[in-house]
Motif scaffolding. Structure first.
Motif, PDB file in Angstrom:
ATOM      1  N   GLN A   1     -84.965 -11.126 120.642  1.00  0.00           N
ATOM      2  CA  GLN A   1     -85.105  -9.897 121.426  1.00  0.00           C
ATOM      3  C   GLN A   1     -84.917  -8.671 120.537  1.00  0.00           C
ATOM      4  OE1 GLN A   1     -86.212  -9.449 124.487  1.00  0.00           O
ATOM      5  NE2 GLN A   1     -86.041  -7.239 124.233  1.00  0.00           N
ATOM      6  N   THR A   2     -83.974  -8.760 119.614  1.00  0.00           N
ATOM      7  CA  THR A   2     -83.741  -7.650 118.692  1.00  0.00           C
ATOM      8  C   THR A   2     -84.960  -7.425 117.801  1.00  0.00           C
ATOM      9  OG1 THR A   2     -81.373  -8.118 118.712  1.00  0.00           O
ATOM     10  CG2 THR A   2     -82.194  -6.765 116.892  1.00  0.00           C
ATOM     11  N   CYS A   3     -85.533  -8.516 117.290  1.00  0.00           N
ATOM     12  CA  CYS A   3     -86.736  -8.410 116.454  1.00  0.00           C
ATOM     13  C   CYS A   3     -87.892  -7.803 117.250  1.00  0.00           C
ATOM     14  CB  CYS A   3     -87.139  -9.780 115.914  1.00  0.00           C
ATOM     15  SG  CYS A   3     -86.011 -10.431 114.671  1.00  0.00           S
ATOM     16  N   LYS A   4     -88.043  -8.244 118.483  1.00  0.00           N
ATOM     17  CA  LYS A   4     -89.112  -7.718 119.337  1.00  0.00           C
ATOM     18  C   LYS A   4     -88.929  -6.213 119.558  1.00  0.00           C
ATOM     19  CE  LYS A   4     -91.253  -8.240 123.857  1.00  0.00           C
ATOM     20  NZ  LYS A   4     -91.133  -8.801 125.189  1.00  0.00           N
ATOM     21  N   ALA A   5     -87.694  -5.802 119.855  1.00  0.00           N
ATOM     22  CA  ALA A   5     -87.414  -4.382 120.089  1.00  0.00           C
ATOM     23  C   ALA A   5     -87.675  -3.564 118.831  1.00  0.00           C
ATOM     24  CB  ALA A   5     -85.973  -4.201 120.564  1.00  0.00           C
ATOM     25  N   MET A   6     -87.324  -4.111 117.675  1.00  0.00           N
ATOM     26  CA  MET A   6     -87.570  -3.401 116.413  1.00  0.00           C
ATOM     27  C   MET A   6     -89.067  -3.282 116.143  1.00  0.00           C
ATOM     28  SD  MET A   6     -84.502  -4.880 114.013  1.00  0.00           S
ATOM     29  CE  MET A   6     -84.896  -3.854 112.587  1.00  0.00           C
ATOM     30  N   GLU A   7     -89.798  -4.357 116.417  1.00  0.00           N
ATOM     31  CA  GLU A   7     -91.248  -4.318 116.228  1.00  0.00           C
ATOM     32  C   GLU A   7     -91.878  -3.269 117.136  1.00  0.00           C
ATOM     33  OE1 GLU A   7     -95.035  -7.376 116.044  1.00  0.00           O
ATOM     34  OE2 GLU A   7     -93.275  -7.969 117.209  1.00  0.00           O
ATOM     35  N   ALA A  60     -90.500  -0.687 118.344  1.00  0.00           N
ATOM     36  CA  ALA A  60     -90.059   0.646 117.935  1.00  0.00           C
ATOM     37  C   ALA A  60     -90.750   1.113 116.653  1.00  0.00           C
ATOM     38  CB  ALA A  60     -88.544   0.669 117.746  1.00  0.00           C
ATOM     39  N   GLY A  61     -91.550   0.224 116.040  1.00  0.00           N
ATOM     40  CA  GLY A  61     -92.299   0.620 114.871  1.00  0.00           C
ATOM     41  C   GLY A  61     -91.668   0.283 113.529  1.00  0.00           C
ATOM     42  N   TYR A 107     -90.700  -6.267 107.513  1.00  0.00           N
ATOM     43  CA  TYR A 107     -89.738  -6.563 106.444  1.00  0.00           C
ATOM     44  C   TYR A 107     -88.303  -6.500 106.971  1.00  0.00           C
ATOM     45  CZ  TYR A 107     -86.907  -5.537 102.276  1.00  0.00           C
ATOM     46  OH  TYR A 107     -85.934  -5.539 101.314  1.00  0.00           O
ATOM     47  N   TYR A 108     -88.000  -5.521 107.827  1.00  0.00           N
ATOM     48  CA  TYR A 108     -86.638  -5.329 108.312  1.00  0.00           C
ATOM     49  C   TYR A 108     -86.259  -6.303 109.412  1.00  0.00           C
ATOM     50  CZ  TYR A 108     -86.754  -1.173 105.507  1.00  0.00           C
ATOM     51  OH  TYR A 108     -86.856  -0.326 104.443  1.00  0.00           O
ATOM     52  N   TYR A 109     -87.113  -6.515 110.387  1.00  0.00           N
ATOM     53  CA  TYR A 109     -86.680  -7.374 111.482  1.00  0.00           C
ATOM     54  C   TYR A 109     -86.787  -8.858 111.156  1.00  0.00           C
ATOM     55  CZ  TYR A 109     -91.621  -7.081 113.097  1.00  0.00           C
ATOM     56  OH  TYR A 109     -92.975  -7.105 113.204  1.00  0.00           O
ATOM     57  N   LYS A 110     -87.653  -9.260 110.262  1.00  0.00           N
ATOM     58  CA  LYS A 110     -87.702 -10.685 109.884  1.00  0.00           C
ATOM     59  C   LYS A 110     -86.448 -11.088 109.113  1.00  0.00           C
ATOM     60  CE  LYS A 110     -92.293 -11.887 110.617  1.00  0.00           C
ATOM     61  NZ  LYS A 110     -93.128 -13.009 110.593  1.00  0.00           N
ATOM     62  N   ARG A 111     -85.861 -10.168 108.403  1.00  0.00           N
ATOM     63  CA  ARG A 111     -84.651 -10.465 107.623  1.00  0.00           C
ATOM     64  C   ARG A 111     -83.431 -10.662 108.516  1.00  0.00           C
ATOM     65  NH1 ARG A 111     -84.493  -6.458 102.596  1.00  0.00           N
ATOM     66  NH2 ARG A 111     -82.516  -7.529 102.317  1.00  0.00           N
ATOM     67  N   LEU A 112     -83.506 -10.283 109.771  1.00  0.00           N
ATOM     68  CA  LEU A 112     -82.381 -10.526 110.687  1.00  0.00           C
ATOM     69  C   LEU A 112     -82.116 -12.019 110.823  1.00  0.00           C
ATOM     70  CD1 LEU A 112     -83.072  -8.041 113.620  1.00  0.00           C
ATOM     71  CD2 LEU A 112     -81.559  -7.732 111.658  1.00  0.00           C
ATOM     72  N   LYS A 113     -83.165 -12.814 110.719  1.00  0.00           N
ATOM     73  CA  LYS A 113     -83.057 -14.262 110.900  1.00  0.00           C
ATOM     74  C   LYS A 113     -82.612 -14.985 109.633  1.00  0.00           C
ATOM     75  CE  LYS A 113     -86.945 -14.094 114.046  1.00  0.00           C
ATOM     76  NZ  LYS A 113     -88.311 -14.553 114.265  1.00  0.00           N
ATOM     77  N   VAL A 114     -83.144 -14.572 108.512  1.00  0.00           N
ATOM     78  CA  VAL A 114     -82.927 -15.344 107.287  1.00  0.00           C
ATOM     79  C   VAL A 114     -82.201 -14.589 106.188  1.00  0.00           C
ATOM     80  CG1 VAL A 114     -84.921 -16.818 107.699  1.00  0.00           C
ATOM     81  CG2 VAL A 114     -85.196 -14.743 106.356  1.00  0.00           C
ATOM     82  N   GLY A 115     -82.010 -13.320 106.361  1.00  0.00           N
ATOM     83  CA  GLY A 115     -81.341 -12.539 105.332  1.00  0.00           C
ATOM     84  C   GLY A 115     -82.243 -12.291 104.149  1.00  0.00           C
TER      85      GLY A 115
END
Length: 113
Positions: free
Chosen positions: A86-92, A94-95, A99-107
């Motif tokens: 959900q966080t990744c979706k919201a970041m996507e 929001a524009g 690079y930033y939201y995919k790293r939430l999962k894997v660092g």
């Protein structure tokens, strides 16, 4: 408690590898910083250092949100689940760059040893 984002040599950008020599000349007893995203509490003689970790961009392969509390004499580390998708979706939406939201999962693989 003395806190900075990075380290005390460079409060914003230093990637601190805490050790006893680093804190020797500081009069403070408790220190906290982030930037490395590596959750830890370490004692160096009478001095204590804490990195609370991060929410997102895990550097230890644990994607849960990491944080710490400090009660004036003791640090405690915590990890909690959160809805990463959900966080990744919201970041996507929001524009944010992927690079930033995919790293939430894997660092950042660059930091793994």
């Amino acid at each position: 408690l003395l806190m900075v984002h990075g380290g005390w040599s460079d409060p914003l950008e230093e990637y601190l590898s805490p050790n006893e020599d680093y804190f020797r000349d500081f009069p403070n007893k408790f220190f906290a910083s982030g930037h490395t995203h590596k959750q830890m509490v370490k004692q160096f003689g009478e001095k204590w250092y804490c990195n609370p970790g991060s929410v997102g961009q895990p550097r230890d392969r644990d994607p849960r949100a990491a944080f710490a509390t400090f009660d004036g004499s003791d640090f405690k580390l915590y990890r909690v689940e959160y809805d990463i998708e959900q966080t990744c979706k919201a970041m996507e939406e929001a524009g944010f760059d992927e690079y930033y939201y995919k790293r939430l999962k894997v660092g950042s693989q660059h930091f793994f040893k």
